[in-house]
Design a protein around this motif. Structure first.
Motif, mmCIF file in Angstrom:
data_model
loop_
_atom_site.group_PDB
_atom_site.id
_atom_site.type_symbol
_atom_site.label_atom_id
_atom_site.label_comp_id
_atom_site.label_asym_id
_atom_site.label_seq_id
_atom_site.Cartn_x
_atom_site.Cartn_y
_atom_site.Cartn_z
ATOM 1 N N THR A 53 33.300 13.788 88.876
ATOM 2 C CA THR A 53 32.849 12.537 88.269
ATOM 3 C C THR A 53 33.649 11.354 88.815
ATOM 4 O OG1 THR A 53 34.279 12.980 86.379
ATOM 5 C CG2 THR A 53 31.968 13.579 86.165
ATOM 6 N N ARG A 54 34.943 11.365 88.655
ATOM 7 C CA ARG A 54 35.774 10.284 89.154
ATOM 8 C C ARG A 54 36.349 10.608 90.532
ATOM 9 N NH1 ARG A 54 39.620 7.489 85.779
ATOM 10 N NH2 ARG A 54 38.183 5.923 85.005
ATOM 11 N N GLN A 55 36.480 11.869 90.825
ATOM 12 C CA GLN A 55 37.048 12.322 92.080
ATOM 13 C C GLN A 55 36.096 13.339 92.693
ATOM 14 O OE1 GLN A 55 40.934 13.925 91.530
ATOM 15 N NE2 GLN A 55 41.305 14.240 93.704
ATOM 16 N N ARG A 56 35.997 13.346 94.009
ATOM 17 C CA ARG A 56 35.084 14.278 94.669
ATOM 18 C C ARG A 56 35.563 15.713 94.474
ATOM 19 N NH1 ARG A 56 33.943 13.014 100.662
ATOM 20 N NH2 ARG A 56 32.928 11.285 99.645
ATOM 21 N N TYR A 57 34.674 16.554 93.956
ATOM 22 C CA TYR A 57 34.935 17.982 93.818
ATOM 23 C C TYR A 57 33.671 18.699 94.259
ATOM 24 C CZ TYR A 57 35.924 22.557 91.912
ATOM 25 O OH TYR A 57 36.110 23.905 91.780
ATOM 26 N N VAL A 58 33.747 19.352 95.400
ATOM 27 C CA VAL A 58 32.570 19.995 95.982
ATOM 28 C C VAL A 58 32.646 21.496 95.759
ATOM 29 C CG1 VAL A 58 31.386 20.469 98.148
ATOM 30 C CG2 VAL A 58 32.255 18.193 97.691
ATOM 31 N N ARG A 59 31.525 22.057 95.406
ATOM 32 C CA ARG A 59 31.407 23.499 95.186
ATOM 33 C C ARG A 59 30.347 24.035 96.146
ATOM 34 N NH1 ARG A 59 30.845 25.419 89.135
ATOM 35 N NH2 ARG A 59 33.102 25.202 89.294
ATOM 36 N N ILE A 60 30.674 25.124 96.837
ATOM 37 C CA ILE A 60 29.739 25.762 97.765
ATOM 38 C C ILE A 60 29.246 27.047 97.109
ATOM 39 C CG2 ILE A 60 29.433 26.750 100.067
ATOM 40 C CD1 ILE A 60 30.038 23.743 100.069
ATOM 41 N N TYR A 61 27.946 27.157 96.938
ATOM 42 C CA TYR A 61 27.361 28.312 96.272
ATOM 43 C C TYR A 61 27.138 29.450 97.274
ATOM 44 C CZ TYR A 61 26.815 25.027 92.537
ATOM 45 O OH TYR A 61 27.074 24.105 91.567
ATOM 46 N N THR A 62 27.479 30.654 96.868
ATOM 47 C CA THR A 62 27.508 31.810 97.763
ATOM 48 C C THR A 62 26.125 32.196 98.283
ATOM 49 O OG1 THR A 62 29.449 32.616 96.581
ATOM 50 C CG2 THR A 62 28.304 34.198 97.973
ATOM 51 N N GLU A 63 25.169 32.412 97.402
ATOM 52 C CA GLU A 63 23.845 32.894 97.838
ATOM 53 C C GLU A 63 23.132 31.926 98.783
ATOM 54 O OE1 GLU A 63 22.344 35.873 97.717
ATOM 55 O OE2 GLU A 63 24.207 36.563 96.831
ATOM 56 N N PRO A 64 23.081 30.622 98.477
ATOM 57 C CA PRO A 64 22.435 29.720 99.441
ATOM 58 C C PRO A 64 23.127 29.702 100.805
ATOM 59 C CG PRO A 64 22.576 28.671 97.306
ATOM 60 C CD PRO A 64 23.370 29.942 97.223
ATOM 61 N N LEU A 65 24.457 29.845 100.829
ATOM 62 C CA LEU A 65 25.172 29.896 102.100
ATOM 63 C C LEU A 65 24.767 31.138 102.890
ATOM 64 C CD1 LEU A 65 27.410 28.838 104.034
ATOM 65 C CD2 LEU A 65 28.967 30.354 102.816
ATOM 66 N N ILE A 66 24.711 32.273 102.218
ATOM 67 C CA ILE A 66 24.318 33.514 102.888
ATOM 68 C C ILE A 66 22.893 33.406 103.412
ATOM 69 C CG2 ILE A 66 23.830 35.975 102.522
ATOM 70 C CD1 ILE A 66 26.269 35.968 100.577
ATOM 71 N N LYS A 67 21.990 32.865 102.637
ATOM 72 C CA LYS A 67 20.597 32.727 103.075
ATOM 73 C C LYS A 67 20.480 31.789 104.271
ATOM 74 C CE LYS A 67 18.452 33.868 98.738
ATOM 75 N NZ LYS A 67 17.729 33.411 97.567
ATOM 76 N N LEU A 68 21.294 30.731 104.281
ATOM 77 C CA LEU A 68 21.267 29.794 105.404
ATOM 78 C C LEU A 68 21.765 30.449 106.689
ATOM 79 C CD1 LEU A 68 20.916 26.813 106.391
ATOM 80 C CD2 LEU A 68 23.323 26.510 105.829
ATOM 81 N N LEU A 69 22.786 31.274 106.576
ATOM 82 C CA LEU A 69 23.419 31.850 107.751
ATOM 83 C C LEU A 69 22.810 33.159 108.238
ATOM 84 C CD1 LEU A 69 27.145 31.153 106.890
ATOM 85 C CD2 LEU A 69 25.651 29.879 108.430
ATOM 86 N N CYS A 70 22.037 33.830 107.404
ATOM 87 C CA CYS A 70 21.442 35.112 107.814
ATOM 88 C C CYS A 70 20.225 34.889 108.690
ATOM 89 C CB CYS A 70 21.036 35.924 106.577
ATOM 90 S SG CYS A 70 22.443 36.644 105.756
ATOM 91 N N SER A 71 20.116 35.725 109.684
ATOM 92 C CA SER A 71 18.957 35.631 110.565
ATOM 93 C C SER A 71 17.764 36.316 109.899
ATOM 94 C CB SER A 71 19.278 36.282 111.902
ATOM 95 O OG SER A 71 19.513 37.650 111.722
ATOM 96 N N GLU A 72 16.623 36.189 110.518
ATOM 97 C CA GLU A 72 15.398 36.759 109.961
ATOM 98 C C GLU A 72 15.441 38.274 109.870
ATOM 99 O OE1 GLU A 72 12.179 35.219 112.247
ATOM 100 O OE2 GLU A 72 12.660 33.161 111.722
ATOM 101 N N GLU A 73 16.249 38.926 110.684
ATOM 102 C CA GLU A 73 16.309 40.392 110.660
ATOM 103 C C GLU A 73 16.991 40.919 109.407
ATOM 104 O OE1 GLU A 73 19.940 41.662 113.430
ATOM 105 O OE2 GLU A 73 18.533 40.275 114.366
ATOM 106 N N TYR A 74 17.673 40.068 108.668
ATOM 107 C CA TYR A 74 18.375 40.478 107.456
ATOM 108 C C TYR A 74 17.719 39.893 106.203
ATOM 109 C CZ TYR A 74 22.074 42.088 110.540
ATOM 110 O OH TYR A 74 22.775 42.736 111.511
ATOM 111 N N ASN A 75 16.421 39.818 106.170
ATOM 112 C CA ASN A 75 15.727 39.244 105.023
ATOM 113 C C ASN A 75 15.982 39.988 103.723
ATOM 114 O OD1 ASN A 75 14.549 37.040 106.213
ATOM 115 N ND2 ASN A 75 12.716 38.153 106.829
ATOM 116 N N ASP A 76 16.343 41.256 103.800
ATOM 117 C CA ASP A 76 16.581 42.043 102.586
ATOM 118 C C ASP A 76 18.026 41.932 102.101
ATOM 119 O OD1 ASP A 76 17.081 45.362 103.997
ATOM 120 O OD2 ASP A 76 17.598 43.387 104.775
ATOM 121 N N ILE A 77 18.837 41.065 102.679
ATOM 122 C CA ILE A 77 20.232 40.926 102.247
ATOM 123 C C ILE A 77 20.277 40.302 100.931
ATOM 124 C CG2 ILE A 77 22.405 39.752 102.728
ATOM 125 C CD1 ILE A 77 22.032 40.332 105.603
#
Length: 77
Positions: A53-77
Motif C-alpha cells: 500500500t505505502r511501499q512496493r511489495y511484490v508477490r510472484i505466484y507459483t502456478e502462473p510462473l510455471i505455466k508461463l515457463l513450461c513449453s507445450e510438451e508439458y501441458n499436463d504439469i
C-alpha cells in the motif's frame, strides 16, 4: 522448465515465491522483476501482484510462473 523443477517449486513454494527466486527463471534481476510487476508490464504482471500500500511489495505466484515457463510438451504439469 522441466517437470522436476516445476514439482520442486510447487513443493517449496505452494502459493507464492520470493522475487529473488523467480527472477533468474525469467532472465531479469529481482529489482527489475519487482519493477515490471508493479508497473503492470506483461507478461510479468500476469504472474505476480503489487500488494503493497505505502511501499512496493511484490508477490510472484507459483502456478502462473510455471505455466508461463513450461513449453507445450508439458501441458499436463
Amino acid at each position: 522448465m522441466d517437470k522436476k523443477t516445476a514439482e520442486k517449486l510447487r513443493r517449496d513454494y505452494p502459493n507464492h515465491m520470493p522475487v529473488k527466486i523467480a527472477a533468474p527463471f525469467l532472465g531479469v534481476s529481482a529489482r527489475q522483476l519487482s519493477w515490471l510487476v508493479a508497473e503492470g508490464r506483461e507478461p510479468f504482471a500476469s504472474i505476480g501482484a503489487d500488494i503493497g500500500t505505502r511501499q512496493r511489495y511484490v508477490r510472484i505466484y507459483t502456478e502462473p510462473l510455471i505455466k508461463l515457463l513450461c513449453s507445450e510438451e508439458y501441458n499436463d504439469i
